[in-house]
Design a protein around this motif. Structure first.
Motif, short mmCIF file in Angstrom:
data_model
loop_
_atom_site.label_atom_id
_atom_site.label_comp_id
_atom_site.label_asym_id
_atom_site.label_seq_id
_atom_site.Cartn_x
_atom_site.Cartn_y
_atom_site.Cartn_z
N UNK A 1 0.85 -1.18 0.00
CA UNK A 1 0.00 0.00 0.00
C UNK A 1 0.89 1.24 0.00
N UNK A 2 1.01 1.89 -1.13
CA UNK A 2 1.86 3.07 -1.28
C UNK A 2 0.99 4.32 -1.27
N UNK A 3 1.29 5.24 -0.36
CA UNK A 3 0.49 6.45 -0.23
C UNK A 3 1.10 7.64 -0.96
N UNK A 4 2.44 7.64 -1.06
CA UNK A 4 3.12 8.79 -1.65
C UNK A 4 4.13 8.34 -2.71
N UNK A 5 4.27 9.15 -3.75
CA UNK A 5 5.32 8.95 -4.75
C UNK A 5 6.45 9.94 -4.50
N UNK A 6 7.54 9.44 -3.96
CA UNK A 6 8.71 10.29 -3.71
C UNK A 6 9.96 9.42 -3.78
N UNK A 7 11.05 9.88 -3.16
CA UNK A 7 12.29 9.12 -3.28
C UNK A 7 12.34 7.91 -2.36
N UNK A 8 11.33 7.75 -1.49
CA UNK A 8 11.29 6.61 -0.57
C UNK A 8 10.29 5.53 -0.99
N UNK A 9 9.25 5.93 -1.68
CA UNK A 9 8.22 4.97 -2.09
C UNK A 9 7.66 5.37 -3.45
N UNK B 1 4.48 4.11 -6.43
CA UNK B 1 3.49 3.23 -7.05
C UNK B 1 3.50 3.57 -8.53
N UNK B 2 4.05 2.66 -9.34
CA UNK B 2 4.22 2.94 -10.76
C UNK B 2 2.91 2.84 -11.53
N UNK B 3 1.85 2.39 -10.86
CA UNK B 3 0.52 2.35 -11.49
C UNK B 3 -0.30 3.59 -11.14
N UNK B 4 0.22 4.44 -10.23
CA UNK B 4 -0.52 5.63 -9.77
C UNK B 4 0.41 6.83 -9.76
N UNK B 5 0.65 7.39 -10.93
CA UNK B 5 1.56 8.53 -11.02
C UNK B 5 0.92 9.82 -10.48
N UNK B 6 -0.38 9.73 -10.11
CA UNK B 6 -1.09 10.91 -9.61
C UNK B 6 -0.97 11.08 -8.10
N UNK B 7 -0.28 10.13 -7.42
CA UNK B 7 -0.19 10.21 -5.97
C UNK B 7 0.61 11.44 -5.53
N UNK B 8 0.28 12.04 -4.37
CA UNK B 8 1.04 13.19 -3.87
C UNK B 8 2.42 12.76 -3.39
N UNK B 9 3.30 13.76 -3.20
CA UNK B 9 4.65 13.45 -2.71
C UNK B 9 4.67 13.29 -1.20
#
Length: 466
Positions: free
Chosen positions: A234-242, A244-252
């Motif tokens: 379960x990935x909540x944020x897209x940043x340098x630590x986590x 989700x390559x299927x959800x590029x709209x996630x916040x940092x």
């Protein structure tokens, strides 16, 4: 396969290894590969796993009594890619180095040989997996097959973390074995760890077989891989630590670095190893490139060829850096010509002996103050990008203006298309030039340029555009 073959006796005698040392030319590609010094307890599936990242494996012959094996790839191109990758980066099976070379034989004929049942069974299992016909819920649960209910999530621990390993580096390494959906990185018990989720447990299985125990860089950053008890991340944020390559709209995420420069890397950007499974490029510590700028590694020695002055040998600090330089620079234009970086048969550039006439064609840069990667863990390892028309400038003193920097590049023969300082740090800027060729030339000529006030300009390629 043809069941009658006069060449099986050659396999039994192990003559490939003898011929390789004395009679064979150094480069005679074949889709049949000869593996030496394999551990006595290695399985067929483990041998096959060495070839899987590079293409389909069509046959296998194990000679355990001689610690040898023969692996047949579906195409010569796949075999060449495999040999080129494993030449500077020796593969390991059960913590022992394994050596791979081309065989004298053009195909592997094993129909009449005894004890081939296990090899054929392993090949059939791999073929079933590759064609998607292997049911994960059934089949024997031994070492060479995917276990029922096996998780698509891998737990990865990086031991001996001498250089930083980014999320992007992990993505590139593991993507060769299938679609990576999500990655979470974290530190636990003072160890850098990651959880990585594939689209399919089969991908996780083969990634673990091929990569467990391997070093990301020479003699360090060892991968320890196990299956996670989790079946999904379960990935909540897209940043340098986590990610989700299927959800590029996630916040940092609050307080987290964004994915914009000067981050370690952007989506899909090469890490220090620049995807070792990327394809047909071959790597060796000495490559043909006539400059000592060091944008992809530390240049130790350069030798311009006496009779062919348009050719040169460049010795990098290690094979990983040579790999980066060849990946990124071969095919680029420089001073009006297309640069070709190729494998060299030389493992080192020899300095001329005392009193030997060299006409200044060989130079040693091993103690150069311009080395970017000499310091272990340097942030420069995280900011390696392909050549681009946009350059990243840093170490700019406060007194230097936009026009000063623009004029500097114009005087070097470049056309400046755009320029901007970083809002939060005016010591850094981006400059966009007329072409990639101009940017390469500008980096060579202006990196370390004295801007005054004890500031020397640092120039590197940028992943961003203005």
């Amino acid at each position: 396969m043809n069941s009658s073959t006069p060449s099986t006796g050659v396999y039994a005698n192990g003559n490939d290894s003898k011929k390789f040392k004395r009679d064979r030319p150094p480069c005679s590609p074949s889709r049949v590969l000869h593996l030496r010094k394999i551990p006595c307890d290695v399985t067929e599936a483990e041998i096959i796993s060495l070839g899987l990242p590079f293409g389909k494996v069509t046959n296998l012959l194990m000679l355990k009594g001689k610690s040898q094996a023969f692996l047949e790839m579906a195409s010569e191109e796949a075999a060449v890619t495999m040999v080129n990758y494993y030449t500077p980066i020796t593969p390991h099976l059960r913590s022992q180095p394994v050596y791979i070379q081309y065989s004298n034989h053009r195909e592997l004929k094993t129909d009449n040989l005894p004890n081939q049942a296990r090899a054929q069974a392993a090949l059939q299992a791999v073929s079933a997996v590759q064609s998607g016909s292997l049911a994960l819920s059934g089949g024997p649960s031994n070492e060479g097959t995917v276990l029922p209910g096996q998780s698509p999530v891998l737990r990865i621990i990086i031991e001996n973390l001498f250089y930083p390993v980014t999320l992007e580096v992990l993505h590139q390494i593991f993507s060769k074995f299938g679609t990576v959906l999500k990655i979470i990185t974290f530190t636990k018990n003072n160890q850098f760890q990651a959880l990585l989720q594939y689209a399919d447990p089969v991908n996780a299985h083969y990634a673990k077989m091929a990569l467990d125990g391997q070093n990301i860089y020479n003699a360090c950053c060892t991968l320890r891989i196990d299956f996670s008890k989790l079946t999904s991340l379960n990935v909540k944020y897209n940043n340098d630590k986590s990610r989700d390559f299927t959800r590029l709209d996630l916040p940092t995420g609050d307080g987290q670095p964004s994915l914009e420069p000067p981050m370690a890397a952007a989506f899909g950007a090469p890490g220090i190893i620049s995807s070792p499974y990327a394809g047909a490029a071959g790597f060796a510590p000495a490559i043909g490139f006539p400059q000592a700028t060091g944008v992809y590694g530390d240049v130790h020695r350069v030798k311009i060829m006496f009779n062919k002055k348009e050719n040169a040998l460049v010795q990098m600090a290690d094979a990983n850096q040579a790999q980066l330089a060849m990946n990124h620079l071969s095919g680029q234009r420089l001073y009006g010509k297309v640069l070709r970086a190729t494998l060299s048969k030389h493992q080192a550039v020899q300095l001329p002996r005392e009193g030997q006439e060299d006409q200044g064609l060989t130079k040693d840069f091993s103690n150069s103050p311009l080395h970017r990667f000499k310091k272990p863990g340097s942030k420069n390892f995280q900011n390696i990008f392909p050549p681009s028309a946009t350059l990243h400038l840093s170490n700019i003193p406060p007194s230097v203006t936009v026009d000063d920097l623009k004029n500097l590049f114009i005087e070097a023969g470049c056309s400046v298309k755009a320029f901007k300082f970083f809002q939060k740090d005016r010591k850094m800027a981006l400059i966009q030039l007329g072409s990639v060729e101009e940017a390469i030339q500008a980096l060579i000529e202006l990196h370390n340029h004295d801007l005054g006030e004890n500031h020397h300009l640092r120039v590197s390629f940028s992943k961003s555009t203005i």
